[in-house]
Design an enzyme around this catalytic site. Structure first.
Site, mmCIF file in Angstrom:
data_model
loop_
_atom_site.group_PDB
_atom_site.id
_atom_site.type_symbol
_atom_site.label_atom_id
_atom_site.label_comp_id
_atom_site.label_asym_id
_atom_site.label_seq_id
_atom_site.Cartn_x
_atom_site.Cartn_y
_atom_site.Cartn_z
ATOM 1 N N HIS A 26 17.649 27.088 70.113
ATOM 2 C CA HIS A 26 18.291 28.273 70.728
ATOM 3 C C HIS A 26 18.000 29.569 69.962
ATOM 4 C CE1 HIS A 26 22.436 28.400 68.461
ATOM 5 N NE2 HIS A 26 21.431 28.180 67.631
ATOM 6 N N GLN A 39 21.484 38.393 67.907
ATOM 7 C CA GLN A 39 21.273 37.861 66.552
ATOM 8 C C GLN A 39 19.940 37.161 66.319
ATOM 9 O OE1 GLN A 39 24.841 35.429 65.203
ATOM 10 N NE2 GLN A 39 24.185 36.614 63.444
ATOM 11 N N TYR A 85 18.969 35.434 56.475
ATOM 12 C CA TYR A 85 19.276 35.037 55.093
ATOM 13 C C TYR A 85 18.960 36.188 54.140
ATOM 14 C CZ TYR A 85 19.044 30.241 57.043
ATOM 15 O OH TYR A 85 19.224 29.096 57.778
HETATM 16 C C1 ASE Z 1 22.380 30.220 65.189
HETATM 17 C C2 ASE Z 1 23.694 29.865 65.501
HETATM 18 C C3 ASE Z 1 24.662 30.862 65.433
HETATM 19 C C4 ASE Z 1 22.011 31.519 64.839
HETATM 20 C C5 ASE Z 1 22.980 32.518 64.770
HETATM 21 C C6 ASE Z 1 24.312 32.180 65.051
HETATM 22 C C7 ASE Z 1 26.052 30.848 65.697
HETATM 23 C C8 ASE Z 1 26.503 32.131 65.466
HETATM 24 N N1 ASE Z 1 25.462 32.932 65.061
HETATM 25 O O1 ASE Z 1 21.428 29.263 65.242
HETATM 26 C C9 ASE Z 1 26.909 29.711 66.124
HETATM 27 C C10 ASE Z 1 27.240 29.797 67.597
HETATM 28 N N2 ASE Z 1 28.198 30.859 67.852
HETATM 29 C C11 ASE Z 1 27.866 31.932 68.591
HETATM 30 C C12 ASE Z 1 28.920 32.980 68.759
HETATM 31 O O2 ASE Z 1 26.773 32.057 69.090
#
Ligand code: ASE
Length: 309
Positions: free
Chosen positions: A215, A266, A154
């Protein structure tokens, strides 16, 4: 031996179709990203009739040559329909493009596509580094420290809004299946967890929903969070996890295997199997753990807190 073909001497017609598709898969992603960003599908929706490449190029403010090539590729991807009218070539949206690729549609994926284009795609540029280092790539991709994950995710109001839209647009497609996977009618007070759930005190509720939360985090952090929820949860209450589940042996689905790589570039987390989620829930005290596959991307896992005896 009748056949002459041995190892190291491939047949002349050997054609690596799959590998070529994989090698250039990003060309398709970028074609869709750009068409959405320029508003090609929105222009065609508003026109209510097929338009020429010239009309579309003017409406989106792009070169005629570039627009012609983009439209041809979109037609090849079956996102646009080509009409031949008195020697003129005209384009209109397919049903799927109208429903999912126009900004004003209630089922629009434009915000998700924008997040893929402007954030995920840039992180994936560093996938090799992410695999080598075993950690996310915010510092390289955006020059922000990834110490505090959500401070990085964020990092601006714009980025927060984009992420929220992403979360919401997938919810529009998968939400109903997930929320009807289990009978939730016994639960009077339901808490959909967001915010700073590692720090803030949690409200007392019968059911806590953790949608695509675990996740993002390591097993240790997941257990900590689930323990906090267990403490706050009313006896007889439950927690509902909404996550994309890996097969028990990790052999698929491919989408979830790729999402797990995305969690690597990510976040601090990973995608897990239902048994891995069950283990986290059990460690935190939950029992009677069940899962339900929905057939769409997101599945559901439930765990209960025992009634007091
Ligand atoms: C999260 C969900 C997502 C954190 C980063 C994220 C998604 C994308 N970036 O909690 C949604 C799911 N899609 C993928 C490509 O992972």
């Amino acid at each position: 031996m009748a056949s002459h073909s041995t190892q190291g001497a491939p047949a002349a017609d050997l054609y690596p179709k799959k590998i070529l598709e994989y090698m250039e898969g990003f060309l398709i992603s970028k074609t869709v990203f750009t068409s959405c960003e320029l508003g090609v599908f929105d222009v065609l929706l508003k026109a209510e009739q097929p338009l020429s490449a010239e009309e579309i190029s003017q409406a989106v403010g792009a070169s005629l040559d570039g627009t012609q090539r983009l439209l041809a590729a979109c037609a090849g991807l079956q996102l646009l329909i080509v009409h031949h009218d008195k020697g003129q070539v005209l384009y209109s949206n397919t049903e799927e493009a109208r429903v999912f690729l126009t900004r004003s549609s209630p089922l629009s994926l434009c915000q998700s596509i924008q997040y893929s284009s402007r954030t995920i795609y840039l992180c994936w540029h560093y996938l090799t580094d992410a695999v080598r280092e075993g950690k996310n790539q915010y510092e390289k991709a955006f020059g922000v420290s990834s110490k505090d994950l959500f401070q990085a995710m964020y990092r601006s109001d714009e980025e927060l809004v984009k992420f929220m839209h992403l979360m919401n647009s997938i919810w529009n497609i998968c939400g109903k299946n997930v929320i009807t996977a289990f009978d939730l009618s016994p639960f009077k007070v339901i808490c959909d967890l967001g915010g700073d759930f590692f720090k803030d005190s949690l409200p007392v509720a019968d059911l806590y929903i953790l949608a695509r939360i675990l996740h993002d985090w390591t097993d240790e952090r997941c257990i900590k969070l689930l323990q906090r929820i267990y403490e706050a949860c009313k006896p007889g209450g439950a927690v509902l996890l909404v996550e994309a589940l890996l097969n028990e042996d990790g052999s698929g689905p491919l989408t979830v295997q790729l999402y797990s790589l995305n969690m690597l570039v990510q976040t601090e987390g990973r995608e897990r199997t239902d048994a891995q989620y069950a283990a986290l829930l059990t460690t935190a005290g939950f029992t009677n753990i069940q899962h339900c596959l929905t057939g769409k991307i997101y599945d559901a896992v439930m765990g209960y807190k025992r009634h007091e005896i």
